[in-house]
Design an enzyme around this catalytic site. Structure first.
Site, PDB file in Angstrom:
ATOM      1  N   ASP A  35      20.380  16.878 -46.130  1.00 26.77           N
ATOM      2  CA  ASP A  35      20.053  16.113 -44.921  1.00 26.77           C
ATOM      3  C   ASP A  35      18.562  15.780 -44.803  1.00 26.77           C
ATOM      4  O   ASP A  35      17.711  16.470 -45.368  1.00 26.77           O
ATOM      5  CB  ASP A  35      20.438  16.919 -43.677  1.00 26.77           C
ATOM      6  CG  ASP A  35      21.952  16.935 -43.441  1.00 26.77           C
ATOM      7  OD1 ASP A  35      22.699  16.582 -44.379  1.00 26.77           O
ATOM      8  OD2 ASP A  35      22.361  17.301 -42.333  1.00 26.77           O
ATOM      9  N   HIS A  87      22.691   9.432 -41.200  1.00 24.87           N
ATOM     10  CA  HIS A  87      22.206  10.541 -40.358  1.00 24.87           C
ATOM     11  C   HIS A  87      21.340   9.998 -39.214  1.00 24.87           C
ATOM     12  O   HIS A  87      20.446  10.690 -38.726  1.00 24.87           O
ATOM     13  CB  HIS A  87      21.424  11.518 -41.243  1.00 24.87           C
ATOM     14  CG  HIS A  87      21.286  12.905 -40.683  1.00 24.87           C
ATOM     15  ND1 HIS A  87      22.259  13.539 -39.950  1.00 24.87           N
ATOM     16  CD2 HIS A  87      20.261  13.803 -40.755  1.00 24.87           C
ATOM     17  CE1 HIS A  87      21.848  14.753 -39.608  1.00 24.87           C
ATOM     18  NE2 HIS A  87      20.631  14.931 -40.059  1.00 24.87           N
ATOM     19  N   HIS A 144      16.946  10.282 -36.092  1.00 22.11           N
ATOM     20  CA  HIS A 144      17.230  11.724 -36.048  1.00 22.11           C
ATOM     21  C   HIS A 144      17.025  12.284 -34.635  1.00 22.11           C
ATOM     22  O   HIS A 144      16.390  13.324 -34.434  1.00 22.11           O
ATOM     23  CB  HIS A 144      16.381  12.499 -37.066  1.00 22.11           C
ATOM     24  CG  HIS A 144      16.994  13.820 -37.432  1.00 22.11           C
ATOM     25  ND1 HIS A 144      16.801  14.967 -36.689  1.00 22.11           N
ATOM     26  CD2 HIS A 144      17.818  14.184 -38.430  1.00 22.11           C
ATOM     27  CE1 HIS A 144      17.480  15.964 -37.246  1.00 22.11           C
ATOM     28  NE2 HIS A 144      18.113  15.511 -38.302  1.00 22.11           N
ATOM     29  N   HIS A 199      18.900  20.822 -47.122  1.00 25.45           N
ATOM     30  CA  HIS A 199      17.982  19.758 -46.678  1.00 25.45           C
ATOM     31  C   HIS A 199      17.047  19.333 -47.805  1.00 25.45           C
ATOM     32  O   HIS A 199      16.442  20.186 -48.454  1.00 25.45           O
ATOM     33  CB  HIS A 199      17.148  20.235 -45.479  1.00 25.45           C
ATOM     34  CG  HIS A 199      17.970  20.438 -44.240  1.00 25.45           C
ATOM     35  ND1 HIS A 199      18.736  21.561 -44.036  1.00 25.45           N
ATOM     36  CD2 HIS A 199      18.153  19.639 -43.150  1.00 25.45           C
ATOM     37  CE1 HIS A 199      19.359  21.445 -42.873  1.00 25.45           C
ATOM     38  NE2 HIS A 199      19.022  20.297 -42.315  1.00 25.45           N
TER      39      HIS A 199
HETATM   40 ZN   LIG Z   1      19.227  16.474 -39.764  1.00 26.50          ZN
END
Ligand SMILES: [Zn+2]
Length: 258
Positions: free
Chosen positions: A78, A129, A133, A226
């Site tokens: 991510d 995503h 964010h 991530h």
């Molecule tokens: Zn995130």
């Protein structure tokens, strides 16, 4: 005296007029107002206006398993792409013949379009995503949620100079609501959750990230990692250990279910 004589008929006329008005009003109301169900059904659910993380997480029901049954795991990264971590992660994945899904953030896609193109070229999957964010996405109005979700797909199309599938959507912070899920679904994307949180975002050290995944992994797991959103050297170091370990445990790599 004259006024006393006139008063009764006037009172009577006013009473008749008032009754007629009331009768007409009640007829209009009964014809045009089908009942409380109609208005209740048109009201947005409370979750559309206010975030309620506990309830919404359950209602959204995002995907938390691999596409195929069996000894598979789906790696997900991510908050990227990131010029430091993403290329190293791509190299590690390629070296171990692993596929992964990258949940990209629009602002990062705009900054590093070449990295997104590289992610796609190396056979990885993309996940939306959001552009910004925004971890309070469920609290925003529908137009803003739609724009935040739709923007990533146009950013990706510009980055790769063409149409590339973005089959998944993951809410920032894993904060879902019925509205967020519905908008993603309308855009043709599967809401993507995870079943194993590596907790790499807490920067606990590579060894702790490896141990967390080793303890929690099981067939069909979707693992949260991530490649962006901060310093990711620990994640890269952990991945270098985890990939050969997973392979030695008989795991193969898959995409999440759709
Ligand atoms: Zn995130």
């Amino acid at each position: 005296m004259r006024s006393q004589v006139l008063r009764p008929p006037y009172c009577y006329r006013w009473a008749v007029l008032l009754s007629a008005v009331l009768l007409t009003l009640s007829l209009i109301i009964s014809v045009s107002w089908p009942g409380t169900e109609g208005t209740a059904a048109e009201s947005p659910p409370p979750s559309a206006a206010e975030p309620a993380p506990g309830r919404d997480a359950a209602a959204a029901d995002p995907v938390r398993t691999t596409a195929r049954a069996g000894r598979f795991v789906a790696l997900t990264f991510d908050d990227g792409p990131d010029p430091a971590a993403t290329p190293q992660i791509l190299d590690l994945l390629e070296r171990h013949g692993a596929v992964a899904t990258f949940c990209v953030v629009g602002t990062q896609v705009r900054r590093h379009p070449d990295l997104v193109a590289d992610v796609v070229r190396r056979g990885m999957r993309l996940c939306d995503h959001t552009v910004s964010h925004d971890e309070h996405l469920p609290a925003r109005n529908e137009a803003r949620i739609s724009a935040d979700i739709a923007g990533v797909r146009s950013d990706v199309a510009l980055a790769v100079d063409g149409d590339v599938p973005v089959p998944y959507f993951r809410a920032p912070g894993g904060r879902w609501s019925d509205t967020v899920t519905a908008i993603a679904a309308r855009a043709g994307m599967t809401p993507l959750g995870w079943s194993v949180d590596s907790r790499d975002w807490t920067l606990p050290g590579a060894h702790a990230i490896v141990a967390t995944v080793q303890q929690a992994v099981q067939p069909g797991a979707v693992i949260l990692l991530h490649d962006g959103g901060g310093q990711r050297a620990q994640t890269v170091a952990a991945l270098a250990e985890l990939l050969p370990w997973l392979i030695a445990q008989g795991y193969r790599f898959d995409v999440p279910a759709t």
